[in-house]
Design a protein around this motif. Structure first.
Motif, PDB file in Angstrom:
ATOM      1  N   LYS A 302       0.820  -1.211   0.000  1.00 33.41           N
ATOM      2  CA  LYS A 302       0.000   0.000   0.000  1.00 33.41           C
ATOM      3  C   LYS A 302       0.856   1.263   0.000  1.00 33.41           C
ATOM      4  N   ALA A 303       1.949   1.264   0.764  1.00 33.59           N
ATOM      5  CA  ALA A 303       2.821   2.442   0.823  1.00 33.59           C
ATOM      6  C   ALA A 303       3.636   2.515  -0.467  1.00 33.59           C
ATOM      7  N   PRO A 304       3.460   3.541  -1.316  1.00 33.06           N
ATOM      8  CA  PRO A 304       4.164   3.612  -2.601  1.00 33.06           C
ATOM      9  C   PRO A 304       5.659   3.841  -2.426  1.00 33.06           C
ATOM     10  N   VAL A 305       6.439   3.302  -3.380  1.00 31.05           N
ATOM     11  CA  VAL A 305       7.892   3.474  -3.402  1.00 31.05           C
ATOM     12  C   VAL A 305       8.274   4.026  -4.771  1.00 31.05           C
ATOM     13  N   SER A 306       9.051   5.108  -4.795  1.00 36.53           N
ATOM     14  CA  SER A 306       9.489   5.728  -6.046  1.00 36.53           C
ATOM     15  C   SER A 306      11.008   5.673  -6.145  1.00 36.53           C
ATOM     16  N   ALA A 307      11.517   5.584  -7.374  1.00 40.50           N
ATOM     17  CA  ALA A 307      12.968   5.543  -7.608  1.00 40.50           C
ATOM     18  C   ALA A 307      13.236   5.934  -9.049  1.00 40.50           C
ATOM     19  N   ILE A 308      14.507   6.261  -9.332  1.00 33.07           N
ATOM     20  CA  ILE A 308      14.926   6.585 -10.697  1.00 33.07           C
ATOM     21  C   ILE A 308      15.098   5.280 -11.474  1.00 33.07           C
ATOM     22  N   LEU A 309      14.438   5.196 -12.625  1.00 28.38           N
ATOM     23  CA  LEU A 309      14.543   4.030 -13.499  1.00 28.38           C
ATOM     24  C   LEU A 309      15.185   4.438 -14.815  1.00 28.38           C
ATOM     25  N   VAL A 310      16.101   3.597 -15.330  1.00 32.60           N
ATOM     26  CA  VAL A 310      16.685   3.824 -16.653  1.00 32.60           C
ATOM     27  C   VAL A 310      16.642   2.511 -17.416  1.00 32.60           C
ATOM     28  N   PRO A 311      16.538   2.554 -18.742  1.00 28.46           N
ATOM     29  CA  PRO A 311      16.566   1.319 -19.528  1.00 28.46           C
ATOM     30  C   PRO A 311      17.879   0.579 -19.348  1.00 28.46           C
ATOM     31  N   GLN A 312      17.824  -0.735 -19.348  1.00 30.45           N
ATOM     32  CA  GLN A 312      19.036  -1.530 -19.177  1.00 30.45           C
ATOM     33  C   GLN A 312      20.040  -1.297 -20.300  1.00 30.45           C
ATOM     34  N   VAL A 313      19.546  -0.996 -21.502  1.00 28.65           N
ATOM     35  CA  VAL A 313      20.464  -0.802 -22.635  1.00 28.65           C
ATOM     36  C   VAL A 313      21.331   0.440 -22.462  1.00 28.65           C
ATOM     37  N   ALA A 314      20.924   1.348 -21.563  1.00 26.41           N
ATOM     38  CA  ALA A 314      21.696   2.568 -21.371  1.00 26.41           C
ATOM     39  C   ALA A 314      22.858   2.364 -20.420  1.00 26.41           C
ATOM     40  N   VAL A 315      22.869   1.269 -19.683  1.00 30.17           N
ATOM     41  CA  VAL A 315      23.894   1.046 -18.657  1.00 30.17           C
ATOM     42  C   VAL A 315      25.001   0.171 -19.228  1.00 30.17           C
ATOM     43  N   GLN A 316      26.241   0.687 -19.150  1.00 33.98           N
ATOM     44  CA  GLN A 316      27.427  -0.035 -19.599  1.00 33.98           C
ATOM     45  C   GLN A 316      28.306  -0.350 -18.391  1.00 33.98           C
ATOM     46  N   LYS A 317      29.328  -1.179 -18.612  1.00 33.76           N
ATOM     47  CA  LYS A 317      30.226  -1.545 -17.516  1.00 33.76           C
ATOM     48  C   LYS A 317      31.661  -1.618 -18.012  1.00 33.76           C
ATOM     49  N   ASP A 318      32.557  -1.059 -17.219  1.00 36.17           N
ATOM     50  CA  ASP A 318      33.987  -1.191 -17.487  1.00 36.17           C
ATOM     51  C   ASP A 318      34.673  -1.605 -16.190  1.00 36.17           C
ATOM     52  N   GLN A 319      36.019  -1.459 -16.149  1.00 36.16           N
ATOM     53  CA  GLN A 319      36.752  -1.904 -14.971  1.00 36.16           C
ATOM     54  C   GLN A 319      36.404  -1.098 -13.729  1.00 36.16           C
ATOM     55  N   LYS A 320      35.950   0.127 -13.918  1.00 35.56           N
ATOM     56  CA  LYS A 320      35.618   0.972 -12.771  1.00 35.56           C
ATOM     57  C   LYS A 320      34.212   0.721 -12.241  1.00 35.56           C
ATOM     58  N   GLY A 321      33.354   0.137 -13.060  1.00 36.48           N
ATOM     59  CA  GLY A 321      31.996  -0.118 -12.614  1.00 36.48           C
ATOM     60  C   GLY A 321      30.974   0.191 -13.684  1.00 36.48           C
TER      61      GLY A 321
END
Length: 380
Positions: A302-321
């Motif tokens: 019942k208690a709503p939860v909000s957060a920032i959402l981004v498409p998975q295709v926008a997130v990349q990964k390198d050695q730093k994270g």
């Protein structure tokens, strides 16, 4: 003459070398300027961007549910008689108290009249017995009659009172039987087809004349895993004010627009399915839900939860994270390291690193390098 030719040949060769050096020195700046100009005029890559936004990520789980009627009543004949009238349209919604069937009434009216006459006779006998008792009580005081005569008068008066009560009860029974010749709907709901037509003789052994099914409100039941409810039971289940609420998705993918609430949880785990039955009640004024159909039940906090959402295709990964490419005010791509959280369908929750309103690249990432200017197009 040969030497002159040789000398002339040497002279010609030297002239050619110096001529090439001069031409190179003269044309080199032009070539460099042309190359720089070409680089400056190279087309800026176009990319599709998405605006960072805060969205609802309230936890929920989905289950298959079955719709059940709140009430289902079989309409029975309580007295015997010929069916004279059917007062409803089959399949329609009837209201509580509506007349559904009428049986022949003449015989039952005659019985009522007979019982009224019997009651009147009993009341007259009682009146006579009471008068006789009063006289004998007076005579007994004067010693004009025996005690036995007085006792007999008292017994006659009591018997007359009992006869009045019996006659009154018989009259009420006759009137009740007469009322049963009109059969009314005990609930509001949708009525089935009539199993008997006008002219049939029906009685208490005839079975259901029709069935009324209550569909507003309506129940939806789901089977919950016993393991899923362990934490809930530890925290204490409160059906008066549960922390979660059910929402429905119909078989065509549309959302049911009426909110529901849980009102029942089975007291034991099924030995065959290892599940517990939970029941929710939903308003159904438009009769969208029909008993027996399957629906998808989403159980949400019942208690709503909000957060920032981004498409998975926008997130990349390198050695730093993990990182995304953010378009700055100068229209250049910038690397921004982020902290991803839970996965929500095809998106990722971003715990840290982005703020609402920023633009991130979602298509064309392979064409972009850090600090490269881009032509950003907002995607749909």
């Amino acid at each position: 003459m040969r030497c002159i030719d040789q000398l002339n040949g040497v002279v010609c060769f030297r002239h050619i070398v110096w001529l090439r050096i001069a031409l190179t020195s003269f044309l080199a700046p032009m070539f460099i300027a042309s190359s720089v100009l070409s680089a400056a005029e190279a087309p800026v890559p176009s990319v599709v961007v998405s605006l960072v936004s805060t969205q609802d990520v309230t936890p929920q789980v989905s289950h298959v549910g079955r719709v059940e009627a709140v009430a289902k009543v079989e309409i029975l004949a309580r007295v015997e008689g010929i069916l004279e009238e059917r007062s409803f349209r089959e399949g329609s919604v009837v209201q509580k108290g509506d007349l559904l069937f009428r049986l022949e009434t003449e015989n039952y009216r005659l019985i009522v009249d007979q019982k009224k006459a019997e009651l009147a006779g009993a009341q007259a006998s009682l009146k006579n017995a009471q008068a006789d008792l009063t006289r004998k009580q007076s005579l007994r005081k004067k010693k004009a009659i025996s005690q036995a005569d007085l006792d007999s008068a008292e017994a006659a008066e009591a018997s007359a009172q009992a006869n009045v009560l019996l006659a009154a009860a018989a009259l009420k029974r006759a009137e009740l039987d007469l009322s049963y010749t009109e059969i009314h709907s005990p609930i509001t709901g949708q009525i089935s087809r009539s199993r008997f037509s006008v002219g049939n003789l029906v009685n208490e052994q005839s079975g259901a004349l029709a069935t009324v099914t209550g569909i507003d409100p309506i129940y939806v039941t789901i089977a919950l895993s016993e393991k899923l409810l362990i934490d809930a039971r530890r925290q204490g289940l409160d059906l008066e004010n549960p922390p979660v609420a059910p929402f429905l998705t119909l078989s065509d993918g549309s959302k049911f627009d009426q909110p529901g609430r849980f009102d029942y949880l089975s007291p034991e785990v099924s030995l065959t399915t290892d599940t517990m039955t939970a029941r929710a009640v939903f308003p159904n004024p438009d009769r969208i839900l029909i008993p027996g159909q399957f629906v998808t039940v989403s159980v949400r906090q019942k208690a709503p939860v909000s957060a920032i959402l981004v498409p998975q295709v926008a997130v990349q990964k390198d050695q730093k994270g993990f990182f995304v490419l953010v378009i700055g005010e100068d229209s250049k791509a910038q690397v921004r390291y982020v902290t991803p959280g839970d996965q929500v369908e095809t998106n990722w929750v971003i715990k840290d690193g982005l703020v609402e309103g920023e633009r991130i690249i979602v298509q064309g990432i392979q064409k972009v390098r850090p600090n490269m200017p881009v032509n950003a197009v907002v995607g749909e």
